[in-house]
Design a protein around this motif. Structure first.
Motif, PDB file in Angstrom:
ATOM      1  N   MET A  27       0.744  -1.146  -0.240  1.00 60.14           N
ATOM      2  CA  MET A  27      -0.049  -0.357   0.028  1.00 60.14           C
ATOM      3  C   MET A  27       1.161   1.457   0.041  1.00 60.14           C
ATOM      4  O   MET A  27       0.254   2.402  -1.011  1.00 60.14           O
ATOM      5  N   ARG A  29       3.733   1.877  -1.194  1.00 60.08           N
ATOM      6  CA  ARG A  29       4.186   1.363  -2.319  1.00 60.08           C
ATOM      7  C   ARG A  29       3.471   2.272  -3.682  1.00 60.08           C
ATOM      8  O   ARG A  29       3.977   2.429  -4.260  1.00 60.08           O
ATOM      9  N   GLY A  30       2.285   1.587  -3.676  1.00 59.47           N
ATOM     10  CA  GLY A  30       1.417   1.735  -5.281  1.00 59.47           C
ATOM     11  C   GLY A  30       1.558   1.136  -5.938  1.00 59.47           C
ATOM     12  O   GLY A  30       2.485  -0.220  -6.028  1.00 59.47           O
ATOM     13  N   ASN A  34       0.121  -2.982  -5.845  1.00 49.80           N
ATOM     14  CA  ASN A  34      -0.830  -2.534  -4.695  1.00 49.80           C
ATOM     15  C   ASN A  34      -2.442  -2.981  -5.608  1.00 49.80           C
ATOM     16  O   ASN A  34      -3.232  -3.881  -5.190  1.00 49.80           O
TER      17      ASN A  34
END
Length: 69
Positions: A27, A29-30, A34
């Motif tokens: 989350m 890092r995205g 994610n």
């Protein structure tokens, strides 16, 4: 009963922690990781928590934890 219940509980708690840590890392890092695995990791964490809490409750019911007289 031995150390087996203790080992199983520790492994269950470590699995919960691992799923939580991986989910938080993803989350933070995205990106595509994610988007692809965020909800799956959240569901896995919830299932693992349910199992861990169930094992803890079972251990208490069987007299493996708590105060002894």
């Amino acid at each position: 009963m031995g150390a087996l219940p203790d080992v199983v509980l520790v492994l269950a708690l470590l699995a919960v922690f691992g799923a939580l840590a991986l989910g938080l890392f993803g989350m933070a890092r995205g990106g595509s990781f994610n988007a692809k695995y965020g909800n799956k990791l959240m569901r896995l964490r919830v299932v693992l928590q349910f199992v861990a809490v169930g094992l803890i409750a079972l251990a208490f019911l069987l007299g493996q934890g708590g105060a002894r007289s």
